[in-house]
Structure formats: structure tokens, C-alpha cells
Design a protein around this motif. Structure first.
Motif, PDB file in Angstrom:
ATOM      1  N   VAL A   1      -8.413  -9.765  25.704  1.00  0.00           N
ATOM      2  CA  VAL A   1      -9.598  -9.838  24.832  1.00  0.00           C
ATOM      3  C   VAL A   1     -10.711 -10.668  25.464  1.00  0.00           C
ATOM      4  O   VAL A   1     -10.457 -11.571  26.264  1.00  0.00           O
ATOM      5  CB  VAL A   1      -9.262 -10.473  23.457  1.00  0.00           C
ATOM      6  CG1 VAL A   1      -8.307  -9.636  22.672  1.00  0.00           C
ATOM      7  CG2 VAL A   1      -8.731 -11.876  23.596  1.00  0.00           C
ATOM      8  N   ALA A   2     -11.928 -10.348  25.050  1.00  0.00           N
ATOM      9  CA  ALA A   2     -13.074 -11.186  25.440  1.00  0.00           C
ATOM     10  C   ALA A   2     -13.224 -12.272  24.373  1.00  0.00           C
ATOM     11  O   ALA A   2     -12.704 -12.134  23.260  1.00  0.00           O
ATOM     12  CB  ALA A   2     -14.318 -10.315  25.484  1.00  0.00           C
ATOM     13  N   GLY A   3     -13.925 -13.348  24.686  1.00  0.00           N
ATOM     14  CA  GLY A   3     -14.117 -14.430  23.712  1.00  0.00           C
ATOM     15  C   GLY A   3     -15.017 -14.003  22.562  1.00  0.00           C
ATOM     16  O   GLY A   3     -15.757 -13.023  22.660  1.00  0.00           O
ATOM     17  N   SER A   4     -14.979 -14.772  21.465  1.00  0.00           N
ATOM     18  CA  SER A   4     -15.775 -14.454  20.270  1.00  0.00           C
ATOM     19  C   SER A   4     -17.272 -14.604  20.556  1.00  0.00           C
ATOM     20  O   SER A   4     -17.725 -15.653  21.022  1.00  0.00           O
ATOM     21  CB  SER A   4     -15.345 -15.399  19.138  1.00  0.00           C
ATOM     22  OG  SER A   4     -16.367 -15.540  18.200  1.00  0.00           O
ATOM     23  N   SER A   5     -18.048 -13.558  20.256  1.00  0.00           N
ATOM     24  CA  SER A   5     -19.500 -13.607  20.524  1.00  0.00           C
ATOM     25  C   SER A   5     -20.199 -14.609  19.622  1.00  0.00           C
ATOM     26  O   SER A   5     -21.186 -15.222  20.017  1.00  0.00           O
ATOM     27  CB  SER A   5     -20.161 -12.258  20.267  1.00  0.00           C
ATOM     28  OG  SER A   5     -19.388 -11.228  20.706  1.00  0.00           O
ATOM     29  N   THR A   6     -19.701 -14.774  18.386  1.00  0.00           N
ATOM     30  CA  THR A   6     -20.359 -15.718  17.481  1.00  0.00           C
ATOM     31  C   THR A   6     -20.159 -17.150  17.979  1.00  0.00           C
ATOM     32  O   THR A   6     -21.085 -17.945  17.999  1.00  0.00           O
ATOM     33  CB  THR A   6     -19.794 -15.573  16.055  1.00  0.00           C
ATOM     34  OG1 THR A   6     -18.374 -15.503  16.134  1.00  0.00           O
ATOM     35  CG2 THR A   6     -20.329 -14.336  15.371  1.00  0.00           C
ATOM     36  N   LEU A   7     -18.927 -17.426  18.416  1.00  0.00           N
ATOM     37  CA  LEU A   7     -18.684 -18.786  18.904  1.00  0.00           C
ATOM     38  C   LEU A   7     -19.450 -19.035  20.205  1.00  0.00           C
ATOM     39  O   LEU A   7     -19.920 -20.146  20.453  1.00  0.00           O
ATOM     40  CB  LEU A   7     -17.181 -19.033  19.082  1.00  0.00           C
ATOM     41  CG  LEU A   7     -16.366 -19.033  17.770  1.00  0.00           C
ATOM     42  CD1 LEU A   7     -14.902 -19.336  18.039  1.00  0.00           C
ATOM     43  CD2 LEU A   7     -16.908 -20.043  16.763  1.00  0.00           C
TER      44      LEU A   7
ATOM     45  N   VAL B   1      -6.591  -7.834  16.893  1.00  0.00           N
ATOM     46  CA  VAL B   1      -5.716  -6.659  17.018  1.00  0.00           C
ATOM     47  C   VAL B   1      -5.362  -6.432  18.488  1.00  0.00           C
ATOM     48  O   VAL B   1      -4.195  -6.230  18.843  1.00  0.00           O
ATOM     49  CB  VAL B   1      -6.413  -5.414  16.399  1.00  0.00           C
ATOM     50  CG1 VAL B   1      -5.599  -4.160  16.673  1.00  0.00           C
ATOM     51  CG2 VAL B   1      -6.622  -5.603  14.899  1.00  0.00           C
ATOM     52  N   LYS B   2      -6.367  -6.515  19.350  1.00  0.00           N
ATOM     53  CA  LYS B   2      -6.120  -6.292  20.788  1.00  0.00           C
ATOM     54  C   LYS B   2      -5.196  -7.358  21.351  1.00  0.00           C
ATOM     55  O   LYS B   2      -4.363  -7.090  22.213  1.00  0.00           O
ATOM     56  CB  LYS B   2      -7.438  -6.330  21.558  1.00  0.00           C
ATOM     57  CG  LYS B   2      -8.224  -5.049  21.445  1.00  0.00           C
ATOM     58  CD  LYS B   2      -9.399  -5.117  22.414  1.00  0.00           C
ATOM     59  CE  LYS B   2     -10.526  -4.258  21.939  1.00  0.00           C
ATOM     60  NZ  LYS B   2     -11.830  -4.684  22.440  1.00  0.00           N
ATOM     61  N   ALA B   3      -5.359  -8.598  20.885  1.00  0.00           N
ATOM     62  CA  ALA B   3      -4.520  -9.692  21.393  1.00  0.00           C
ATOM     63  C   ALA B   3      -3.044  -9.400  21.133  1.00  0.00           C
ATOM     64  O   ALA B   3      -2.170  -9.896  21.836  1.00  0.00           O
ATOM     65  CB  ALA B   3      -4.919 -11.012  20.737  1.00  0.00           C
ATOM     66  N   LEU B   4      -2.776  -8.586  20.104  1.00  0.00           N
ATOM     67  CA  LEU B   4      -1.388  -8.260  19.752  1.00  0.00           C
ATOM     68  C   LEU B   4      -0.925  -6.961  20.413  1.00  0.00           C
ATOM     69  O   LEU B   4       0.106  -6.408  20.037  1.00  0.00           O
ATOM     70  CB  LEU B   4      -1.265  -8.143  18.227  1.00  0.00           C
ATOM     71  CG  LEU B   4      -1.588  -9.438  17.474  1.00  0.00           C
ATOM     72  CD1 LEU B   4      -1.800  -9.182  15.993  1.00  0.00           C
ATOM     73  CD2 LEU B   4      -0.477 -10.458  17.685  1.00  0.00           C
ATOM     74  N   SER B   5      -1.732  -6.460  21.348  1.00  0.00           N
ATOM     75  CA  SER B   5      -1.458  -5.182  22.025  1.00  0.00           C
ATOM     76  C   SER B   5      -1.436  -4.012  21.055  1.00  0.00           C
ATOM     77  O   SER B   5      -0.812  -2.979  21.330  1.00  0.00           O
ATOM     78  CB  SER B   5      -0.136  -5.218  22.809  1.00  0.00           C
ATOM     79  OG  SER B   5      -0.213  -6.202  23.805  1.00  0.00           O
ATOM     80  N   ALA B   6      -2.045  -4.186  19.910  1.00  0.00           N
ATOM     81  CA  ALA B   6      -2.206  -3.070  18.973  1.00  0.00           C
ATOM     82  C   ALA B   6      -3.596  -2.472  19.219  1.00  0.00           C
ATOM     83  O   ALA B   6      -4.347  -2.957  20.072  1.00  0.00           O
ATOM     84  CB  ALA B   6      -2.051  -3.556  17.545  1.00  0.00           C
ATOM     85  N   LYS B   7      -3.923  -1.409  18.453  1.00  0.00           N
ATOM     86  CA  LYS B   7      -5.151  -0.686  18.765  1.00  0.00           C
ATOM     87  C   LYS B   7      -6.137  -0.730  17.593  1.00  0.00           C
ATOM     88  O   LYS B   7      -5.817  -0.217  16.518  1.00  0.00           O
ATOM     89  CB  LYS B   7      -4.773   0.772  19.077  1.00  0.00           C
ATOM     90  CG  LYS B   7      -5.901   1.592  19.610  1.00  0.00           C
ATOM     91  CD  LYS B   7      -5.379   2.978  20.016  1.00  0.00           C
ATOM     92  CE  LYS B   7      -6.509   3.963  19.937  1.00  0.00           C
ATOM     93  NZ  LYS B   7      -6.087   5.319  19.716  1.00  0.00           N
TER      94      LYS B   7
END
Ligand code: PMP
Ligand code: GLU
Length: 389
Positions: A6-12, A128-134
Motif C-alpha cells: 500500500v501507499a501511505g495515506s494521502s490525508t496524513l 483492504v490491500k494491506a490484507l491482500s484482499a481486493k
């Protein structure tokens, strides 16, 4: 190297940028804040302090201390009309974000699919992506107030669909789902055995005529197998840094999530939980002025934006965000896209916003109005200058 899913949070990332720009002494107006500008009420801090001095500094129950789960159950029963709510329906977590991660990690195996109507809160697809889900994002239209209907969900469904996640009031739109649509969605989830994760983080911060409806108030205890309510003290009580939230659902779901939590987090700090429980008794006096201030700010924003050509928006009903469609401005100014819009607005006017594409809403940008009326007016003038130049 470890996998980088995953990429980092854009808001943070935007919040970090604002901190740096301010530290350099720049005259920046930030519409990026994803947190209330009201401080944690003093009484809450004093309660936490007292608890710590009295020794409440050890491990406590993983599920959450009884005094907090009692208070949450009472609140869901009396205010949110969940007639069956009781302490066993709640698990205390480290903010809504961790609650969502925990829930999805329990629900999804690698490759499973999670439906996410767009615009969505920035971190749903990342979790979701961090969990390897889609993540399966569903486009919605401004004309439909940015909500998906059952036909859209049905079309997107596959045998791998495990969950649907949505927020009301929404971030970045501030819009609230109507009861009728929410009921239809819940029935569809039950029929398809899809878990609805209903993010109610901003439910107390509402200022329109629409009344917030908790998804749990529309189901029986037995049906709550398919519904998870996620919430936190973060936004309501100016307690973002405390990282204190909860998940509410069927006792069997909560039992399992508690087991999982006992392996990954142990517990949330007892002193913080007790202080938050006491804050719930004083909620009206704490929140009255906050909601009034956000409501006034929303009016100022609506007035300010209405005079700008090429700008389209829907009036928020809650939270402290507004999504602004600027396709007209992007086309007229020959900009590449919303990211280009946000970048140039920053460079030319020192106004920080978040690009809509971070929320699955291209051609728009998000304004957070968690700031003073003076700052809002100053920022709106700059946005106007940028858009019309
Ligand atoms: N859901 C929504 C819709 C949000 O805007 C946020 C932003 N903080 C979160 C969840 C995460 O909240 P918390 O700070 O309680 O983790
Ligand atoms: N939820 C806030 C936002 O949308 C805070 C930042 C974050 O957690 O992403 O800006």
C-alpha cells in the motif's frame, strides 16, 4: 525487502505538509485537517489524569472496561434506537481505523473482495490491500448523492465478495444515507452473506434536517451477524490523539474480534476508557457549541463556493467536509486533473486541500472546515482568485 502493498495515506501526507510549511513560516491556509479544531474537553483530560494517579495504568480487559461498554450500550439503546444493545455487543479498539482493519482482517482471506462505493474515506482501499484482499470500488453519481444502490452492488457482487464498507455522514462528502436505502442495502447484505461495515464516526456531528440512522437500529440482534458499526471518540470529542474507538455487532462477532484483538493489541489504556465513558455523560454541553460552530462554517463555505463559476457541490449534512467538483475549472484552466488543481492552488495561493482522487472522486477536491471562520473566509477568497484567474 518486505512486500510493499500500500501507499501511505494521502490525508496524513497533506497534514504533514502543512506542518512543514507552517514551520517554515509560510502564510498557509489549510483546509486539509481531518480533525476537529476543538480541543479535548478539559474534564476528560482531568478524569484521565486522576485515573492514572490512582493506578489505572496496567493492562485491562481486552474487550474494554465495563464502565465504557455499559455507557456505549446505554447510548446505542437510548439515543440510536438499538433496543437490544448491551455491553457484550461492544469491543473497544484503537480508533475507528484500527477497528476497520481488525474487522476486515477477520472477514477477508487473501483475494477476497470488499465493495467500496466511491467517494470513500481515503484509507478503506489501503486497509483492504494491506490484507491482500481486493478493493472493488463502485462509481456513484452526484445526482444520486454519491450513494450506491442495490442494483449496483448486485452487479459488482462475485462469489469472493465478503464485505461492503461505507460511512454516514460520509468523508469526503458530509452526506448522510437515507433510511430507506440503508434498509435495502442491509437486506441485500443479509441475503448475500456480505458483512456491512458501517462507519458512523461523524454521527453526532450533524446539522441538516436528516437524522442519523444507525445500521444496527434497523436489525434484530440475530441479524446483526451481518452488520458491524464502527465509531470512535476521535472527531466528536476532539480526541483524535487518544486513539479510542469501538466496534459494535452480534456477540459472536465481538467475541471473535476480541480474541483476535487479544493477539494483536491486548487492550486500550484503562485510564483513557474511563475518562471517555465519563465524557459521554456530559456530551450535550460539550457538543452543543461544536455542532453550532460547524454548522455556521458550513454556511460560510456554501456561500463562498456558490459564487465561483465551474464549481459544483452538494451541501453537507454532517461531519466537517465538503467535496467540491471542479471539472469546469480544470477544463477552463487547462489543468491536467484534480491533483494538478490541488498542487497549483497550493503553489499559487498557499491553500492546502486534498485531491478528490484520493477518495475515488476525480475532478474534485476536499475542503475540511475544521478551522476558524476567519481562516475559512481567507481561504475561500484565495480559492476564488485561483479558480477565476
Ligand atoms: N473513518 C472515517 C470516515 C474517517 O474520516 C476517519 C478519519 N480519522 C476514520 C475512520 C479513522 O478515525 P480514527 O481517527 O478514529 O481512527
Ligand atoms: N480521517 C481524517 C481525514 O480524512 C484524518 C486523517 C486520516 O486518518 O486519514 O482527513
Amino acid at each position: 525487502m518486505i512486500p510493499q502493498r500500500v501507499a501511505g495515506s494521502s490525508t496524513l501526507a497533506m497534514l504533514e505538509k502543512v506542518r512543514q510549511m507552517k514551520a517554515q513560516g509560510m502564510d498557509v491556509v489549510s483546509f486539509a485537517a481531518g480533525e476537529s479544531d476543538f480541543p479535548t474537553p478539559r474534564e476528560v483530560i482531568e478524569e484521565a489524569h486522576k485515573e492514572m494517579l490512582e493506578g489505572n495504568t496496567r493492562y485491562v480487559s481486552t474487550q474494554g472496561v465495563p464502565v465504557l461498554r455499559d455507557a456505549l450500550a446505554k447510548d446505542y439503546k437510548n439515543r440510536l434506537n438499538v433496543s437490544w444493545a448491551a455491553p457484550q455487543h461492544f469491543l473497544v479498539v484503537a480508533g475507528a481505523k484500527q477497528g476497520i482493519h481488525l474487522a476486515l482482517s477477520a472477514i477477508c482471506d487473501a483475494g477476497d473482495e470488499v465493495l467500496i462505493p466511491a467517494p470513500y474515506w481515503v484509507s478503506y482501499p489501503g486497509i483492504v490491500k494491506a490484507l491482500s484482499a481486493k478493493p472493488v470500488t463502485l462509481q456513484t453519481r452526484l445526482e444520486d448523492r454519491y450513494f450506491s444502490n442495490v442494483e449496483t452492488l448486485e452487479k459488482a457482487w462475485t462469489p469472493r465478495t465478503r464485505a461492503l464498507i461505507m460511512a454516514s455522514p460520509g468523508n469526503p462528502t458530509g452526506l448522510m444515507i437515507e433510511e430507506k436505502l440503508l434498509k435495502e442495502i442491509i437486506s441485500w447484505c443479509e441475503k448475500k452473506k456480505v458483512v456491512l461495515i458501517f462507519d458512523e464516526l461523524y454521527e453526532r456531528l450533524t446539522f441538516g434536517k436528516t437524522k442519523h440512522v444507525s445500521a444496527l437500529s434497523l436489525v434484530t440482534e440475530a441479524q446483526s451477524e451481518w452488520v458491524l458499526s464502527v465509531n470512535a471518540f476521535s472527531k466528536t470529542f476532539g480526541m483524535t490523539g487518544w486513539r479510542l474507538g469501538w466496534v459494535a455487532s452480534h456477540p459472536k462477532n465481538i467475541e471473535y474480534l476480541t480474541d483476535l484483538q487479544s493477539q494483536v493489541l491486548t487492550c486500550m489504556p484503562g485510564f483513557a476508557q474511563v475518562a471517555a465513558a465519563r465524557a459521554m455523560d456530559k456530551v450535550d454541553s460539550i457538543l452543543g457549541p461544536v455542532v453550532k460552530a460547524f454548522s455556521n462554517r458550513k454556511k460560510i463555505i456554501m456561500e463562498g463556493l456558490s459564487g465561483i463559476e465551474g464549481v459544483k457541490t452538494l451541501e453537507p449534512e454532517g461531519a466537517f467536509y465538503i467535496l467540491v467538483d471542479v471539472s469546469g475549472v480544470i477544463a477552463r484552466k487547462n489543468l491536467k486533473d484534480d491533483k494538478d488543481f490541488v498542487q497549483k492552488l497550493l503553489e499559487q495561493q498557499q491553500v492546502v486541500t486534498v485531491a478528490g482522487s484520493a477518495f475515488g472522486a476525480p475532478n474534485s477536491f476536499r475542503i475540511s472546515f475544521a478551522m476558524s471562520e476567519e481562516e475559512i473566509k481567507k481561504g475561500l477568497e484565495r480559492i476564488k482568485t485561483f479558480c477565476v484567474s
